[in-house]
Design a protein around this motif. Structure first.
Motif, PDB file in Angstrom:
ATOM      1  N   VAL A 159       1.940  45.334  12.696  1.00 23.76           N
ATOM      2  CA  VAL A 159       1.621  44.019  13.249  1.00 23.76           C
ATOM      3  C   VAL A 159       2.435  42.962  12.525  1.00 23.76           C
ATOM      4  CG1 VAL A 159      -0.217  42.356  13.715  1.00 23.76           C
ATOM      5  CG2 VAL A 159      -0.712  44.804  13.779  1.00 23.76           C
ATOM      6  N   ARG A 160       3.365  42.364  13.237  1.00 20.52           N
ATOM      7  CA  ARG A 160       4.206  41.280  12.723  1.00 20.52           C
ATOM      8  C   ARG A 160       4.834  41.635  11.378  1.00 20.52           C
ATOM      9  NH1 ARG A 160       0.551  36.101  14.850  1.00 20.52           N
ATOM     10  NH2 ARG A 160       1.564  36.005  16.880  1.00 20.52           N
ATOM     11  N   GLY A 161       5.428  42.825  11.315  1.00 27.74           N
ATOM     12  CA  GLY A 161       6.179  43.228  10.137  1.00 27.74           C
ATOM     13  C   GLY A 161       5.382  43.844   9.024  1.00 27.74           C
ATOM     14  N   GLY A 162       4.079  44.012   9.196  1.00 35.47           N
ATOM     15  CA  GLY A 162       3.264  44.624   8.154  1.00 35.47           C
ATOM     16  C   GLY A 162       3.366  46.140   8.189  1.00 35.47           C
ATOM     17  N   ASN A 163       2.423  46.817   7.534  1.00 30.90           N
ATOM     18  CA  ASN A 163       2.376  48.277   7.630  1.00 30.90           C
ATOM     19  C   ASN A 163       0.992  48.692   8.104  1.00 30.90           C
ATOM     20  OD1 ASN A 163       0.571  49.274   5.376  1.00 30.90           O
ATOM     21  ND2 ASN A 163       2.025  48.101   4.135  1.00 30.90           N
ATOM     22  N   PRO A 164       0.840  49.923   8.583  1.00 28.17           N
ATOM     23  CA  PRO A 164      -0.442  50.331   9.183  1.00 28.17           C
ATOM     24  C   PRO A 164      -1.640  50.218   8.250  1.00 28.17           C
ATOM     25  CG  PRO A 164       1.294  51.861   9.792  1.00 28.17           C
ATOM     26  CD  PRO A 164       1.885  50.945   8.763  1.00 28.17           C
ATOM     27  N   GLY A 165      -1.422  50.313   6.946  1.00 27.41           N
ATOM     28  CA  GLY A 165      -2.526  50.201   6.018  1.00 27.41           C
ATOM     29  C   GLY A 165      -3.063  48.799   5.852  1.00 27.41           C
ATOM     30  N   GLU A 166      -2.435  47.821   6.496  1.00 24.89           N
ATOM     31  CA  GLU A 166      -2.847  46.421   6.371  1.00 24.89           C
ATOM     32  C   GLU A 166      -3.736  45.971   7.524  1.00 24.89           C
ATOM     33  OE1 GLU A 166       0.799  44.281   6.058  1.00 24.89           O
ATOM     34  OE2 GLU A 166       1.316  45.114   4.096  1.00 24.89           O
ATOM     35  N   PHE A 180      -9.032  41.309  19.144  1.00 22.24           N
ATOM     36  CA  PHE A 180      -7.934  41.660  18.246  1.00 22.24           C
ATOM     37  C   PHE A 180      -7.269  40.386  17.756  1.00 22.24           C
ATOM     38  CE2 PHE A 180      -3.427  42.717  17.471  1.00 22.24           C
ATOM     39  CZ  PHE A 180      -3.605  43.646  16.451  1.00 22.24           C
ATOM     40  N   TYR A 181      -7.124  40.291  16.427  1.00 21.90           N
ATOM     41  CA  TYR A 181      -6.510  39.123  15.788  1.00 21.90           C
ATOM     42  C   TYR A 181      -5.232  39.575  15.088  1.00 21.90           C
ATOM     43  CZ  TYR A 181     -11.340  37.625  16.453  1.00 21.90           C
ATOM     44  OH  TYR A 181     -12.568  37.350  17.002  1.00 21.90           O
ATOM     45  N   ALA A 182      -4.097  39.103  15.580  1.00 18.46           N
ATOM     46  CA  ALA A 182      -2.798  39.520  15.052  1.00 18.46           C
ATOM     47  C   ALA A 182      -2.304  38.607  13.937  1.00 18.46           C
ATOM     48  CB  ALA A 182      -1.765  39.554  16.183  1.00 18.46           C
ATOM     49  N   GLY A 183      -3.181  37.822  13.362  1.00 22.10           N
ATOM     50  CA  GLY A 183      -2.808  36.921  12.284  1.00 22.10           C
ATOM     51  C   GLY A 183      -3.689  35.698  12.302  1.00 22.10           C
ATOM     52  N   GLY A 184      -3.706  34.962  11.191  1.00 21.92           N
ATOM     53  CA  GLY A 184      -4.485  33.746  11.125  1.00 21.92           C
ATOM     54  C   GLY A 184      -5.979  33.952  11.260  1.00 21.92           C
ATOM     55  N   PHE A 185      -6.486  35.172  10.976  1.00 22.82           N
ATOM     56  CA  PHE A 185      -7.915  35.433  11.164  1.00 22.82           C
ATOM     57  C   PHE A 185      -8.732  34.716  10.085  1.00 22.82           C
ATOM     58  CE2 PHE A 185      -5.557  39.087   9.571  1.00 22.82           C
ATOM     59  CZ  PHE A 185      -6.092  39.297   8.315  1.00 22.82           C
ATOM     60  N   ILE A 209       1.223  29.839  11.643  1.00 20.04           N
ATOM     61  CA  ILE A 209       1.319  30.094  13.086  1.00 20.04           C
ATOM     62  C   ILE A 209       1.217  28.776  13.834  1.00 20.04           C
ATOM     63  CG2 ILE A 209       0.335  31.352  15.051  1.00 20.04           C
ATOM     64  CD1 ILE A 209      -0.958  33.255  13.006  1.00 20.04           C
ATOM     65  N   LEU A 210       2.111  28.583  14.787  1.00 16.36           N
ATOM     66  CA  LEU A 210       2.092  27.412  15.670  1.00 16.36           C
ATOM     67  C   LEU A 210       2.224  27.909  17.102  1.00 16.36           C
ATOM     68  CD1 LEU A 210       2.131  24.306  16.062  1.00 16.36           C
ATOM     69  CD2 LEU A 210       4.627  24.441  15.894  1.00 16.36           C
ATOM     70  N   GLY A 211       1.327  27.478  17.981  1.00 15.73           N
ATOM     71  CA  GLY A 211       1.379  27.982  19.351  1.00 15.73           C
ATOM     72  C   GLY A 211       0.884  26.975  20.359  1.00 15.73           C
ATOM     73  N   VAL A 212       1.157  27.287  21.617  1.00 16.51           N
ATOM     74  CA  VAL A 212       0.670  26.478  22.724  1.00 16.51           C
ATOM     75  C   VAL A 212       0.242  27.427  23.837  1.00 16.51           C
ATOM     76  CG1 VAL A 212       2.978  26.260  23.744  1.00 16.51           C
ATOM     77  CG2 VAL A 212       1.201  24.570  24.303  1.00 16.51           C
ATOM     78  N   SER A 213      -0.865  27.096  24.492  1.00 16.50           N
ATOM     79  CA  SER A 213      -1.342  27.901  25.611  1.00 16.50           C
ATOM     80  C   SER A 213      -1.572  26.992  26.809  1.00 16.50           C
ATOM     81  CB  SER A 213      -2.640  28.641  25.246  1.00 16.50           C
ATOM     82  OG  SER A 213      -3.676  27.727  24.955  1.00 16.50           O
ATOM     83  N   CYS A 226       2.473  30.928  23.952  1.00 14.86           N
ATOM     84  CA  CYS A 226       3.705  31.091  23.159  1.00 14.86           C
ATOM     85  C   CYS A 226       3.383  30.728  21.719  1.00 14.86           C
ATOM     86  CB  CYS A 226       4.811  30.198  23.714  1.00 14.86           C
ATOM     87  SG  CYS A 226       6.370  30.321  22.797  1.00 14.86           S
ATOM     88  N   GLU A 227       3.795  31.586  20.767  1.00 13.77           N
ATOM     89  CA  GLU A 227       3.505  31.350  19.358  1.00 13.77           C
ATOM     90  C   GLU A 227       4.739  31.563  18.495  1.00 13.77           C
ATOM     91  OE1 GLU A 227      -1.244  32.565  19.053  1.00 13.77           O
ATOM     92  OE2 GLU A 227       0.275  33.781  18.056  1.00 13.77           O
ATOM     93  N   LEU A 228       4.829  30.769  17.442  1.00 12.21           N
ATOM     94  CA  LEU A 228       5.817  30.956  16.389  1.00 12.21           C
ATOM     95  C   LEU A 228       5.067  31.404  15.142  1.00 12.21           C
ATOM     96  CD1 LEU A 228       7.985  27.722  16.856  1.00 12.21           C
ATOM     97  CD2 LEU A 228       8.443  30.014  17.756  1.00 12.21           C
ATOM     98  N   TYR A 229       5.568  32.437  14.488  1.00  9.48           N
ATOM     99  CA  TYR A 229       4.867  33.006  13.334  1.00  9.48           C
ATOM    100  C   TYR A 229       5.826  33.157  12.171  1.00  9.48           C
ATOM    101  CZ  TYR A 229       2.611  36.474  10.346  1.00  9.48           C
ATOM    102  OH  TYR A 229       2.079  37.137   9.284  1.00  9.48           O
ATOM    103  N   ARG A 230       5.332  32.827  11.000  1.00  5.05           N
ATOM    104  CA  ARG A 230       6.119  33.024   9.780  1.00  5.05           C
ATOM    105  C   ARG A 230       5.221  33.614   8.698  1.00  5.05           C
ATOM    106  NH1 ARG A 230       7.104  30.464   4.946  1.00  5.05           N
ATOM    107  NH2 ARG A 230       9.200  30.700   4.108  1.00  5.05           N
TER     108      ARG A 230
END
Length: 574
Positions: free
Chosen positions: A186-193, A232-237, A555-559, A570-574
């Motif tokens: 997920v966004r460059g992580g590894n499965p254990g994360e 499912f939360y892909a970040g910013g949880f 994370i910055l996004g617009v819906s 659309c989201e930008l993630y760093r």
């Protein structure tokens, strides 16, 4: 130190064999359903307020494009009877709240379909237009990097075969590490994360043939017939989730039928499965149970499928719900699995395997959750669970039959988790709670002589170790809407690990601003920490001093709601 290369190679051989067989198995299946031969069923459920879980008496429930519907009673419960078998969309409405539409509601003959709904305040009105949740209300509590899937969406997703990890793997922010596994990156992580929760109980791994110390595996354990929905939360949880860097999958299991006994038998080329459910005495609750067992080994012996080795696996899941009273409920959860793989030199030669392996892996999580409605303004969930993992694995070189690896490991995890949610006035909420974990691991491992990536020989290594670690954490979130269009969430999490003695402070924040009735701007920032796996830290006492891993999410996004049933994000993630 280079440890575990042969183990990984063996795991991939097992997974490849399973995937080859799965392609063959899809050609034919039989499903038998135990039910009477009628052509109508019913829909039942409960309508509650999302923020407090308080019932919404009088809420209107209707089947779209039909005249069928019902009104919720004083406890928010409703029943729509004599519904022709088929697929429907169900609409929930209540004055002052966003409407909710549940799609793909499947009604079966002489069966009861349970559909629950949570409604949120409709806080924005402009020029006579009311902003409503409709089809996209389930993840409004965290709009950034969040998505919701229903049971039927998972079941009918092409290529997922009812495996929840497979449908997550096709999201824009997610990719499997290989197409052979459920190891989610997920966004460059590894499965254990990645973290997995079922009914407020954390399950370390939801896959068969898991990789020790990680969260991936060959195929999913969870029975799709049990799943009500998935967030499912892909970040910013939020700060309610700790000790993970990449993502959170929060799964809700449905309750069993409170009206009658029901069962379903599934028979296909992969194996045999059974799902049973029914009410407890005096309808004070319900039970739900499933068992599945593969018999690929028998198929391989009977039919030439281009493969002469077949892993065996099975899983058992159950949920019991008991109503103490109308405000307090206990639920017991059990998720167990067993995996086995047997091979010898001759089998390895027939299947072009460089390494052959014997495996016996067992995982089980058992826990209880207490849900309490304290008033019309708040609720809490408190769970206690135990997870056991056992790995018995031996790997041999096909050419020499030398022992490459002997892994005899035992893991026990005891977890206590509490979360509370309360309303503070018309526009404010607080979330707070704590969690604690006790991990006990015992290792009796042998690693034969190997060659490291630089070409240097490594001598045999034996590891005899018993480790114990505790992880304690607490969190607090405050949400407020200072103006009609804006929501601000500020939170913080504190964690302490006994392995390295570190205390981590993880602030998190989220900002939502509605640009128009159909468009929302979203932003999130926060720090996340994760303790290194006990499998690694136990190998050497010096490793225990390593600091926890750290990640910062921005994370910055617009819906924008294109139509009532179509949303662009659309989201930008760093």
């Amino acid at each position: 130190m280079y440890i575990g290369r042969e183990n990984k190679s063996c795991d991939m051989e097992v997974i490849k064999n399973m995937r080859r067989l799965s392609h063959f198995m899809l050609f034919s299946f039989i499903t038998l359903t135990v039910s009477a031969g009628q052509f109508t069923g019913s829909i039942k459920g409960q309508v509650v307020e999302s923020d407090t879980k308080a019932p919404l008496p009088g809420a209107n429930v209707s089947i779209l494009n039909s005249t069928l519907g019902a009104a919720a009673d004083n406890q928010g419960f409703f029943v729509i009877a004599d519904v022709p078998a088929g697929s429907y969309s169900l609409q929930f409405q209540f004055i002052g709240y966003q409407k909710v539409v549940k799609t793909d509601v499947i009604v079966k003959s002489n069966r009861v379909t349970t559909v629950n709904a949570e409604l949120r305040f409709a806080v924005v009105e402009m020029q006579g237009i009311t902003v409503t949740g409709g089809y996209f209300s389930e993840t409004d509590a965290q709009a950034v990097s969040a998505i919701n899937f229903s049971n039927e969406e998972i079941r009918r997703s092409a290529g997922s075969h009812g495996d929840v990890s497979r449908i997550i793997a096709v999201l824009p922010s997610v990719a499997p590490s290989t197409d052979q596994t459920n190891n989610l990156v997920v966004r460059g992580g590894n499965p254990g994360e990645n973290a997995f929760y079922v009914d407020n109980i954390q399950i370390p791994n939801i896959n068969h043939f898991p990789t020790e110390g990680s969260a991936g595996g060959a195929l999913g354990i969870l029975n799709v017939d049990f799943i009500e929905d998935v967030d499912f939360y892909a970040g910013g949880f939020s700060s309610a989730y700790g000790d993970r860097l990449s993502s959170v999958m929060d799964i809700t299991f449905r309750e069993g039928s409170r009206e009658r006994l029901a069962g379903q038998v599934d028979l296909n080329w992969a194996g045999f499965g059974f799902v049973g459910e029914g009410p407890l005495a005096r309808q004070k609750g319900a039970w739900l149970f499933s068992a599945r067992k593969s018999y690929l080994d028998m198929v391989v012996r009977a039919i030439d499928v281009g493969n002469s080795i077949a892993p065996r696996y099975g899983d058992y899941q159950g949920k019991i719900v008991y109503d103490i009273n109308q405000n307090h409920k206990l639920s017991l959860l059990a998720v167990w699995s067993e995996d086995a793989n047997r091979a010898d030199k001759q089998t390895a030669i027939e299947n072009d395997m460089v390494v052959f392996m014997n495996q016996d892996i067992r995982q089980n999580t058992t826990g209880v959750n207490w849900r309490a409605l304290w008033s019309v303004n708040g609720y809490s969930n408190t769970s206690f669970a135990h997870t056991m993992e056992r790995f018995d694995e031996e790997a041999f070189d096909t050419g020499t039959e030398d022992l490459l690896m002997d892994n005899d490991s035992r893991h026990h995890l005891f977890a206590l988790r509490n979360s509370n949610h309360f309303r503070l006035g018309p526009s404010g909420f607080i979330d707070f709670g704590f969690d604690g974990k006790l991990a006990i691991a015992q290792f009796h491992n042998f690693y034969g002589e190997q060659i490291d990536p630089a070409g240097q020989p490594l001598p045999p290594l034996r590891v005899e170790n018993k480790s114990r670690a505790t992880l304690m954490g607490g969190f607090f979130d405050y949400s407020l809407s200072p103006v009609e269009k804006m929501t601000i969430r500020l939170g913080c999490r504190v964690d302490h690990s006994s392995m390295n003695g570190n205390v981590q402070l993880a602030p998190r924040s989220e900002f939502l601003f509605r640009l128009s009735p159909l468009t929302m701007l979203q932003a999130s920032a926060g720090l996340y920490y994760q303790q290194l796996p006990i499998e690694l830290l136990s190998k050497n006492k010096d490793l225990a001093q390593l600091k926890s891993t750290r990640a910062a999410h921005f994370i910055l996004g617009v819906s924008h709601l294109l139509t009532e049933s179509t949303k662009f994000t659309c989201e930008l993630y760093r």
